[in-house]
Structure formats: structure tokens, C-alpha cells
Design an enzyme around this catalytic site. Structure first.
Site, short mmCIF file in Angstrom:
data_model
loop_
_atom_site.label_atom_id
_atom_site.label_comp_id
_atom_site.label_asym_id
_atom_site.label_seq_id
_atom_site.Cartn_x
_atom_site.Cartn_y
_atom_site.Cartn_z
N HIS A 140 4.54 10.65 3.45
CA HIS A 140 3.72 11.79 2.99
C HIS A 140 4.20 12.23 1.61
O HIS A 140 3.38 12.43 0.69
CB HIS A 140 3.83 12.92 4.00
CG HIS A 140 3.23 14.21 3.56
ND1 HIS A 140 2.01 14.68 4.02
CD2 HIS A 140 3.67 15.16 2.69
CE1 HIS A 140 1.74 15.84 3.46
NE2 HIS A 140 2.74 16.15 2.65
N GLU A 141 5.50 12.40 1.45
CA GLU A 141 6.03 12.89 0.17
C GLU A 141 5.84 11.85 -0.95
O GLU A 141 5.52 12.20 -2.08
CB GLU A 141 7.52 13.24 0.32
CG GLU A 141 7.79 14.41 1.26
CD GLU A 141 7.04 15.66 0.86
OE1 GLU A 141 6.84 15.89 -0.35
OE2 GLU A 141 6.64 16.42 1.76
N HIS A 144 2.45 11.92 -2.52
CA HIS A 144 2.26 12.95 -3.55
C HIS A 144 2.63 12.40 -4.92
O HIS A 144 1.98 12.69 -5.93
CB HIS A 144 3.14 14.17 -3.26
CG HIS A 144 2.61 15.06 -2.18
ND1 HIS A 144 1.31 15.47 -2.13
CD2 HIS A 144 3.24 15.66 -1.11
CE1 HIS A 144 1.13 16.27 -1.08
NE2 HIS A 144 2.28 16.39 -0.46
N GLU A 215 -2.53 18.29 0.57
CA GLU A 215 -1.73 18.05 1.77
C GLU A 215 -2.50 17.17 2.76
O GLU A 215 -1.93 16.27 3.39
CB GLU A 215 -1.33 19.37 2.42
CG GLU A 215 -0.34 20.19 1.60
CD GLU A 215 0.94 19.43 1.28
OE1 GLU A 215 1.39 18.63 2.14
OE2 GLU A 215 1.48 19.63 0.19
#
Length: 304
Positions: A140-141, A144, A215
């Protein structure tokens, strides 16, 4: 360089619109300050200096604020191994790896681009999550970073930071210097305070709207890259539940960084209406749909 993280046209469009609107707001804001303060040199130099500092040193500022430190492979070999595996899978540059000695289970990514990125996790997160769940959070990070929305949020938040600083300066100037200033100066300070407050409110709303979408985009990209959305859903549920049990006084100091976190420090009441993140229910619903599309339930032992 393009990574294997699934692109998101909706995110790209929203980032472009947000930056365009904030750019217009920024020009109007600087113009208003020049008119009010009658010193374009001071305004431009301060604004440019703060923007440059936030862009070039955002990773160091975030790590310092979160008490994070860069860790070597010898210190956290398992953590480095997960990052290495995901970067190889995504075909993207490897970020600097950092750990924050905080009990709050969370993670964040920062940096101006993929070649100058930092991924930081807290010891509270490392202690609570299973290896597969940690992989989902780190994917997920990393998404980004791959989507470049970390850099966009960093630049976009600058206007709010600048306006907030001016609001505080004008407020304290009025409080502690009112007796020593003439009426014209007081009027100018009040005008600066009003303009800055309005700019802060508008930039706040624009950044929150972008943050909520990014997100969802990061959840979606991480789930598709690893092929295990249910694992990410498990991590989300566990982290959100554990954060809710942390005393509110311990969360207040970190809530200012909510836009960068995997999941926000708990908020309530009106705070949820202006949240940096979509609700847990919305995120789990999206991951459930992706799980169905991938047929994950039929392959429970599938490796990421």
C-alpha cells in the site's frame, strides 16, 4: 520509470485538478499578501523558501516528527526482505527503510520522488502484524510512491502550512502587540488573518478530498499487485481496531500527519466528516470486490 503497480487515471486526474486549483489559490494568496503587506520581496522570499524546504526535506521532517530513524538490513532483516521482494515485484527503485519507536500501529511513505522515497513503519505495527499482513501494508505504501501522490500531497499541503503559520503569527501579533500598533497596522493584520484563514480552509478541503481517493487507489493497487486483498483487509481491520484502543492523548500529537498514514489516528464527531481516509467499511468493501474478481477465495494458500 513505470512500475507494475496498476495505474489509476482517476487518481491522476484528481491530482492534476487539485494542484491546478491550489496553484490558483496560491497565486491569489501571495498576491493578497503583497497588497496587504506592501512588500513583495518579503512575501515571495518567505513563500519560496518554505515551499523549497517542504519539497526537498519532507522526508527528514516527517521522520523527525514521527521519531523515525533509518535502519540497516542487519537491524531489521525481515522488514528489508519484504521491501526488497515488493520492489522487485513492482519493478521500482528501493526506498530507504525506517522504523519509528511508537506503539501506535501505522506506516507511511514520504519523499519527493521514487528515487528519494522513505517508507517508515512503527514498532507497534511490526509487533502486531503477521508477515503477510505487513507485506500488504508495505505494498500500500509503495503504491503511494509509484503513483507519485506522496509528492503531490507534500506540495499540496504546503499552502495550508503557510496559511496556518501566518494565521498563528497574525493572531499572536494581535494578542501581544496590539497596544504598540496603530489602527492601520491592526487592520492590516486582521485582513491578513482573515485571508490566511480562508485559504487554509479551502486548501484543507481540497487536500482531504484528494487524500480519501488516494487511499482507495493505494488499497486497490496493493491488492492487485500482491493478489491477496483479504490479507490487506485483515491488516486494515487489525490496525484500525488497535488504534481505537490507544488513549486519545497519545494520538493528538500525530493526528497532524494523518494524510500520510496507512490508517488515520482515530477521530470522532466532526473530525470524521473531514477525514483524510475513507471509512474502514468502504475500504473493506472495495477489497472484498477485488477478492471476488481475483477468485482469491478459491486459492487461500496463494503466495504474494
Amino acid at each position: 520509470m513505470r512500475s507494475r503497480f496498476r495505474g489509476d487515471r482517476g487518481l491522476t486526474a484528481r491530482m492534476a485538478v487539485t494542484l491546478f486549483l491550489l496553484g490558483l489559490l496560491y497565486v491569489a494568496f501571495v498576491g493578497a499578501l503583497i497588497v496587504l503587506l506592501k512588500s513583495w520581496v518579503l512575501v515571495v522570499v518567505v513563500a519560496a523558501g518554505l515551499l523549497g524546504a517542504q519539497y526537498w526535506f519532507s522526508d527528514r521532517i516527517a521522520l523527525y516528527a514521527m521519531r523515525g530513524r533509518v535502519v540497516q538490513r542487519e537491524e531489521w532483516p525481515e522488514l528489508h526482505a519484504v521491501v526488497d521482494r515488493l520492489c522487485a515485484l513492482a519493478d521500482m527503485p528501493r526506498p530507504v527503510v525506517a522504523v519509528s519507536a511508537m506503539d501506535m500501529p501505522n506506516a507511511f511513505a514520504t519523499g519527493r520522488n521514487a528515487d528519494h522515497a522513505v517508507v517508515c513503519v512503527t514498532t507497534g505495527l511490526l509487533r502486531r502484524l503477521e508477515p503477510a499482513e505487513l507485506e500488504g501494508v508495505l505494498a500500500h505504501e509503495l503504491s503511494h510512491v509509484a503513483h507519485k501522490d506522496v509528492a503531490v500531497i507534500t506540495v499540496a499541503s504546503f499552502l495550508g502550512v503557510l496559511a496556518g503559520l501566518i494565521v498563528r503569527f497574525a493572531f499572536y501579533s494581535q494578542m501581544f502587540g496590539g497596544g504598540r500598533r496603530d489602527q492601520n497596522t491592526a487592520v492590516v493584520l486582521a485582513a491578513v488573518l482573515g485571508v490566511s484563514a480562508a485559504v487554509y480552509a479551502l486548501s484543507f478541503l481540497l487536500i482531504r478530498a484528494l487524500s480519501r481517493y488516494r487511499e482507495l487507489a493505494a488499497d486497490r493497487a496493493a491488492a492487485l499487485l500482491t493478489g491477496r486483498p483479504s490479507v490487506l483487509a485483515s491488516a486494515l481491520t487489525k490496525v484500525t481496531g488497535d488504534i481505537a484502543r490507544i488513549p486519545a492523548k497519545d494520538l493528538r500529537t500525530v493526528q497532524a500527519f494523518n494524510a500520510f498514514y496507512f490508517t488515520p489516528a482515530a477521530g470522532s464527531g466532526l473530525a470524521r466528516l473531514f477525514s483524510t481516509h475513507p471509512s474502514l467499511e468502504q475500504r473493506l468493501e472495495q477489497l472484498g470486490r477485488i477478492s471476488g474478481e481475483l477468485g482469491e477465495a478459491a486459492e487461500p494458500g496463494r503466495a504474494g
